[in-house]
Design an enzyme around this catalytic site. Sequence first.
Site, PDB file in Angstrom:
ATOM      1  N   CYS A 137       0.976  -1.013   0.084  1.00  0.00           N
ATOM      2  CA  CYS A 137       0.175  -0.143  -0.129  1.00  0.00           C
ATOM      3  C   CYS A 137       0.900   1.338  -0.019  1.00  0.00           C
ATOM      4  CB  CYS A 137      -0.930   0.079   1.234  1.00  0.00           C
ATOM      5  SG  CYS A 137      -2.198   1.332   1.357  1.00  0.00           S
ATOM      6  N   CYS A 159      24.550 -23.240 -17.617  1.00  0.00           N
ATOM      7  CA  CYS A 159      25.168 -22.018 -16.712  1.00  0.00           C
ATOM      8  C   CYS A 159      24.881 -20.617 -17.409  1.00  0.00           C
ATOM      9  CB  CYS A 159      26.938 -22.336 -17.080  1.00  0.00           C
ATOM     10  SG  CYS A 159      27.791 -20.981 -16.207  1.00  0.00           S
TER      11      CYS A 159
END
Length: 322
Positions: A137, A159
């Site tokens: 909020c 990788c």
Amino acid sequence: MLKYIDVLKFVNHGNPVARQRVVKTPEEWRAVLSPEVYEVTRLKGTERAYSAAMCSSFEPGLYACACCGTLLFDGREKFDSGTGWPSFTQPIEPGAIAYENDRSYGMRRIEALCSTCDAHLGHVFPDGPPPSGLRYCMNALSLNKIETPFEKAVLGGGCFWCTEAIFKELKGVETVESGFSGGAIANPTYREVCSGRTGHAEVVQVTFNPAEITYEDLLRIHLSTHNPTTPNQQGADVGTQYRSIILVSNNDQRRSAEKVLAEMQAIFDRPIVTEIKQLEAFYLAESEHQDFYLKHPEEGYCQAVIDPKLAKFRMLFATSRK
């Protein structure tokens, strides 16, 4: 994806590390902020409910800290909470927000701050929509909306040093970051992921301009520059952290991933085993793993593994390179 238990852990055991810090004196902040923004962000004020048009705006875009410009939220995580303040379900990355206990006004709340400059943003509550259940909020005065043409793709194919090196050469790609996703724990370390017990894969987060390169073309290049038919393995790299994976952030990306996988299957003799999974969170890897190939081209792994992959990529996609 962060949940309330993760927020509580940050409050009780320490916040995630910020990418950078911006520190100014109160006088310096006053000189660059309007009185209203200063009151909210530096003095922990609260704007009136429904006082900002941002509450009812749900167009695509990014939201940055009004003080330091750090990116905090993606508009795709914004929702109508009915509270009168802009609300989000997730920060743009776990390290963007810092958390502190707030016991002011006889209440017990968790304050949300910009991790870069400590600007007060608002509070976070455990009453948001699923799957995270979070409601950030925020004060509209603490945020600046940024219109952006960019989108993000999160992909894994072994990788991440290899994957990062390839995508950095593509036209339309703005940034490539190495990290982890698809697992069960928040903020994993490289060592933890390498153990194979976190469920995370080594991935890259690609920020790209869809006007220059489409999401589907990114996927085609991804599937052409690693082996998507070997479960939990790329060459000598073996383990679930090296699996082929596409993390999708919305239904459009999921449909595109399913379409491209079906299309690319005709190229391979063996079944494609690439996992398509909902993106819950992308965790940035430690700094030493960013731009690894550019920093260490002489390393044995770079010369033996990455150089041949780059040579193949440059041959197949010469016209797509920067």
